[in-house]
Structures are given as structure tokens and as C-alpha cells.
Write a protein that holds these residues in place. Structure first.
Motif, mmCIF file in Angstrom:
data_model
loop_
_atom_site.group_PDB
_atom_site.id
_atom_site.type_symbol
_atom_site.label_atom_id
_atom_site.label_comp_id
_atom_site.label_asym_id
_atom_site.label_seq_id
_atom_site.Cartn_x
_atom_site.Cartn_y
_atom_site.Cartn_z
ATOM 1 N N CYS A 22 0.835 -1.211 0.000
ATOM 2 C CA CYS A 22 0.000 0.000 0.000
ATOM 3 C C CYS A 22 0.864 1.253 0.000
ATOM 4 O O CYS A 22 0.559 2.228 -0.694
ATOM 5 N N TRP A 23 1.923 1.242 0.784
ATOM 6 C CA TRP A 23 2.833 2.386 0.855
ATOM 7 C C TRP A 23 3.470 2.648 -0.510
ATOM 8 O O TRP A 23 3.546 3.787 -0.977
ATOM 9 N N ALA A 24 3.896 1.588 -1.184
ATOM 10 C CA ALA A 24 4.532 1.747 -2.493
ATOM 11 C C ALA A 24 3.527 2.217 -3.539
ATOM 12 O O ALA A 24 3.858 3.029 -4.407
ATOM 13 N N ALA A 25 2.309 1.722 -3.459
ATOM 14 C CA ALA A 25 1.296 2.102 -4.441
ATOM 15 C C ALA A 25 0.832 3.538 -4.251
ATOM 16 O O ALA A 25 0.555 4.243 -5.228
ATOM 17 N N ALA A 26 0.743 3.988 -3.015
ATOM 18 C CA ALA A 26 0.229 5.326 -2.735
ATOM 19 C C ALA A 26 1.323 6.389 -2.741
ATOM 20 O O ALA A 26 1.029 7.578 -2.749
ATOM 21 N N GLY A 27 2.579 5.976 -2.741
ATOM 22 C CA GLY A 27 3.684 6.923 -2.691
ATOM 23 C C GLY A 27 3.832 7.703 -3.979
ATOM 24 O O GLY A 27 3.285 7.335 -5.020
ATOM 25 N N PRO A 28 4.578 8.794 -3.926
ATOM 26 C CA PRO A 28 4.753 9.620 -5.123
ATOM 27 C C PRO A 28 5.632 8.926 -6.171
ATOM 28 O O PRO A 28 6.494 8.119 -5.833
ATOM 29 N N THR A 29 5.410 9.289 -7.409
ATOM 30 C CA THR A 29 6.238 8.753 -8.484
ATOM 31 C C THR A 29 7.599 9.443 -8.461
ATOM 32 O O THR A 29 7.807 10.420 -7.733
ATOM 33 N N GLU A 30 8.517 8.947 -9.271
ATOM 34 C CA GLU A 30 9.862 9.536 -9.309
ATOM 35 C C GLU A 30 9.815 10.993 -9.767
ATOM 36 O O GLU A 30 10.515 11.851 -9.235
ATOM 37 N N GLN A 31 8.960 11.283 -10.749
ATOM 38 C CA GLN A 31 8.825 12.663 -11.227
ATOM 39 C C GLN A 31 8.298 13.564 -10.111
ATOM 40 O O GLN A 31 8.788 14.685 -9.920
ATOM 41 N N ARG A 32 7.337 13.078 -9.355
ATOM 42 C CA ARG A 32 6.774 13.866 -8.248
ATOM 43 C C ARG A 32 7.826 14.071 -7.152
ATOM 44 O O ARG A 32 7.907 15.135 -6.553
ATOM 45 N N ARG A 33 8.637 13.043 -6.880
ATOM 46 C CA ARG A 33 9.705 13.182 -5.877
ATOM 47 C C ARG A 33 10.682 14.282 -6.269
ATOM 48 O O ARG A 33 11.110 15.078 -5.437
ATOM 49 N N ARG A 34 11.053 14.312 -7.545
ATOM 50 C CA ARG A 34 11.975 15.362 -8.018
ATOM 51 C C ARG A 34 11.353 16.746 -7.863
ATOM 52 O O ARG A 34 12.026 17.701 -7.480
ATOM 53 N N GLN A 35 10.057 16.840 -8.158
ATOM 54 C CA GLN A 35 9.362 18.121 -8.019
ATOM 55 C C GLN A 35 9.322 18.550 -6.552
ATOM 56 O O GLN A 35 9.531 19.726 -6.235
ATOM 57 N N ILE A 36 9.086 17.610 -5.648
ATOM 58 C CA ILE A 36 9.060 17.911 -4.216
ATOM 59 C C ILE A 36 10.427 18.412 -3.767
ATOM 60 O O ILE A 36 10.541 19.412 -3.048
ATOM 61 N N VAL A 37 11.486 17.734 -4.189
ATOM 62 C CA VAL A 37 12.841 18.121 -3.802
ATOM 63 C C VAL A 37 13.178 19.508 -4.332
ATOM 64 O O VAL A 37 13.819 20.309 -3.648
#
Length: 86
Positions: A22-37
């Protein structure tokens, strides 16, 4: 009694695995992680420099208070340190 402990252990592993999925499915994608950073306060150079300056001032005050018996918190204008433009 031994089978009860084994069953409990298996259920614990199954629940942990389900939570991981569930954590992996609901977590942000790699593109979203880069945007967050990119939008973290530490990525802004001006904000990072202001934080470093504020941390340096706080450490100076802590060092000063360690070497004196006076209450150094009373003689400071703490509002000056909370603004990022100072």
C-alpha cells in the motif's frame, strides 16, 4: 502452542507486506519526488543562507549563555531573529 506462535508470526508478516505494498502504491512517483525536492526550502539559496545565518546567531547566543550566569535571553530582540530578511 507452537503453531499459534507460528500463525501469529505469519499474520504479522502478511500485514507488514500488505502495508508495504500500500505504501509503495500510494507513494509519489519519481517525477513527483523530483518536483518535491526542487520546492524544498533548502533548495532555495537565499532561504538556505538565511537559515545558516540564523543558526549561527543562535549558536553564538548558546555559547555566550554557557559562559555567563546572566540570562542572555532577556537582552535579545528575538523578533529580529525570526524574520528572514535580517
Amino acid at each position: 502452542m507452537r503453531s499459534r506462535g507460528l500463525a501469529s508470526g505469519i499474520w504479522t508478516l502478511l500485514v507488514a507486506a500488505a502495508a508495504g505494498v500500500c505504501w509503495a502504491a500510494a507513494g509519489p512517483t519519481e517525477q513527483r519526488r523530483r518536483q518535491i525536492v526542487r520546492h524544498l526550502p533548502e533548495s532555495n539559496k537565499a532561504h538556505l543562507e538565511a537559515s545558516r545565518k540564523r543558526n549561527t546567531l543562535v549558536m553564538q547566543i548558546i555559547e555566550e549563555s554557557a559562559h555567563t550566569e546572566k540570562n542572555v535571553a532577556q537582552k535579545r530582540d528575538w523578533n529580529k531573529f525570526s524574520r528572514s530578511d535580517s
